[in-house]
Enzyme design. Sequence first.
Site, PDB file in Angstrom:
ATOM      1  CB  CYS A  68     -13.957   1.401   0.167  1.00 40.86           C
ATOM      2  SG  CYS A  68     -13.590   3.160   0.288  1.00 40.86           S
ATOM      3  CG  HIS A 119      -8.426   0.102  -2.776  1.00 39.12           C
ATOM      4  ND1 HIS A 119      -7.662  -1.013  -2.490  1.00 39.12           N
ATOM      5  CD2 HIS A 119      -9.029   0.463  -1.607  1.00 39.12           C
ATOM      6  CE1 HIS A 119      -7.792  -1.309  -1.198  1.00 39.12           C
ATOM      7  NE2 HIS A 119      -8.624  -0.428  -0.652  1.00 39.12           N
ATOM      8  NE  ARG A 156     -10.367  -5.173   0.575  1.00 36.94           N
ATOM      9  CZ  ARG A 156      -9.619  -4.173   1.052  1.00 36.94           C
ATOM     10  NH1 ARG A 156     -10.176  -3.129   1.598  1.00 36.94           N
ATOM     11  NH2 ARG A 156      -8.295  -4.200   0.939  1.00 36.94           N
ATOM     12  NE  ARG A 177      -3.845   0.610   1.964  1.00 37.40           N
ATOM     13  CZ  ARG A 177      -5.057   0.673   2.512  1.00 37.40           C
ATOM     14  NH1 ARG A 177      -5.255   1.375   3.599  1.00 37.40           N
ATOM     15  NH2 ARG A 177      -6.069   0.023   1.968  1.00 37.40           N
ATOM     16  CG  ASP A 233     -13.380   6.560  -0.752  1.00 32.10           C
ATOM     17  OD1 ASP A 233     -13.317   6.397   0.490  1.00 32.10           O
ATOM     18  OD2 ASP A 233     -12.362   6.577  -1.485  1.00 32.10           O
ATOM     19  CD  GLN A 251     -13.104  -1.879  -0.584  1.00 34.26           C
ATOM     20  OE1 GLN A 251     -12.334  -1.837   0.352  1.00 34.26           O
ATOM     21  NE2 GLN A 251     -14.324  -2.405  -0.464  1.00 34.26           N
TER      22      GLN A 251
HETATM   23  N1  NVA Z   1      -9.831   6.962  -1.111  1.00 31.31           N
HETATM   24  C1  NVA Z   1      -9.470   6.410   0.167  1.00 31.31           C
HETATM   25  C2  NVA Z   1      -9.721   4.942   0.200  1.00 31.31           C
HETATM   26  C3  NVA Z   1      -9.442   4.286   1.529  1.00 31.31           C
HETATM   27  C4  NVA Z   1      -9.712   2.815   1.512  1.00 31.31           C
HETATM   28  C5  NVA Z   1      -8.013   6.719   0.459  1.00 31.31           C
HETATM   29  O1  NVA Z   1      -7.193   6.573  -0.441  1.00 31.31           O
HETATM   30  O2  NVA Z   1      -7.708   7.116   1.589  1.00 31.31           O
HETATM   31  N1   CP Z   2     -11.153  -0.091   2.486  1.00 29.19           N
HETATM   32  C1   CP Z   2      -9.885  -0.194   2.918  1.00 29.19           C
HETATM   33  O1   CP Z   2      -8.953  -0.444   2.157  1.00 29.19           O
HETATM   34  O2   CP Z   2      -9.743  -0.052   4.269  1.00 29.19           O
HETATM   35  P1   CP Z   2      -8.374   0.123   5.054  1.00 29.19           P
HETATM   36  O3   CP Z   2      -7.819   1.473   4.675  1.00 29.19           O
HETATM   37  O4   CP Z   2      -8.770   0.051   6.501  1.00 29.19           O
HETATM   38  O5   CP Z   2      -7.437  -0.967   4.672  1.00 29.19           O
END
Ligand code: NVA
Ligand code: CP
Length: 300
Positions: A259, A129, A287, A102, A219, A132
């Site tokens: 998400c 992502h 997930r 990540r 989101d 997800q």
């Molecule tokens: N758009 C959000 C998704 C988190 C799962 C982020 O990147 O923080």
């Molecule tokens: N939706 C998602 O990826 O959650 P986290 O940021 O908690 O991993």
Amino acid sequence: MKHLLKLSDLTPEEITEILNLADQLKYESKNGIEHHRLKGKKLGMIFQKSSTRTRVSFEAGMYDLGGTALFLSSNDLQIGRGEPVQDTARVLSRYLDGIMIRTYKQSEVEDLAKYGSIPIINGLTDYCHPCQVLADLMTIREYKGVIAGNKLCYVGDGNNMANSLIVGCIKMGMAVSIACPENYKPDADIMKWAAENGDFVCTTDVLAAAKDADVLYTDVWASMGQEGEAAERKKIFAGYQINSDVMAVAKPDAMVMHCLPAHRGEEIAEDVLEAHANDIFDEAENRLHAQKAVLCMVMA
Ligand code: NVA
Ligand code: CP
């Protein structure tokens, strides 16, 4: 399938194969059937951003599959002190059987795959992502019976989630409408591809986008890394919320997805989130199952 870097790399057949295996693994897990398909395998999990779902579902998933997962925070890795990704990739390839990462830049994920010799899974970048959205497609199929023919409306920031939803849903035969502020649209190339390959619209009008939707999705207004813009974004995104007015124009049996993490009163109204808690937490649960399927496909 060698890696999971982004959904545009997968064919609809490969996505269906992942979803079918995910359903099977979910069934086996609910029925106490052990499935140690990755016995003795080691997954490294590099996190340059926070996570609840991704971290815990990958770690629990590897355990379920008979393997093990190592949590590698960038605060502790030399990558956080500037060791290049191409060196990190070649070193970790000698110890591990796969890496989940990540991070911010999509190019880092692609470079890990280019320089390493083990499967790489994208656990979120600023661009997309994919894990997800595989769980999301699995959940849509559970609730609606089929994926193709349903309309998904996404309300909010044209971010990583919007990009992956567009690719995943259009590939699987869904219609997609995006409602976002003028300067916060999804990736231009992805929108161009979607318009050429499916039923796709992007508008600033939330109610027009949500009309007759089977799935409403949102989101956060400010993603990880955009904390400094949060106050400004609150003003710009006011109105880009899934609430009872939006629900009223969608199909009566529309499901609501997020998400997570959610900001009640911002991108989603509290009453809508609570009324659709089953949809949203089934989605979060999936997930685990969808990622176990991905792990098996790239690492078994
Ligand atoms: N758009 C959000 C998704 C988190 C799962 C982020 O990147 O923080
Ligand atoms: N939706 C998602 O990826 O959650 P986290 O940021 O908690 O991993």
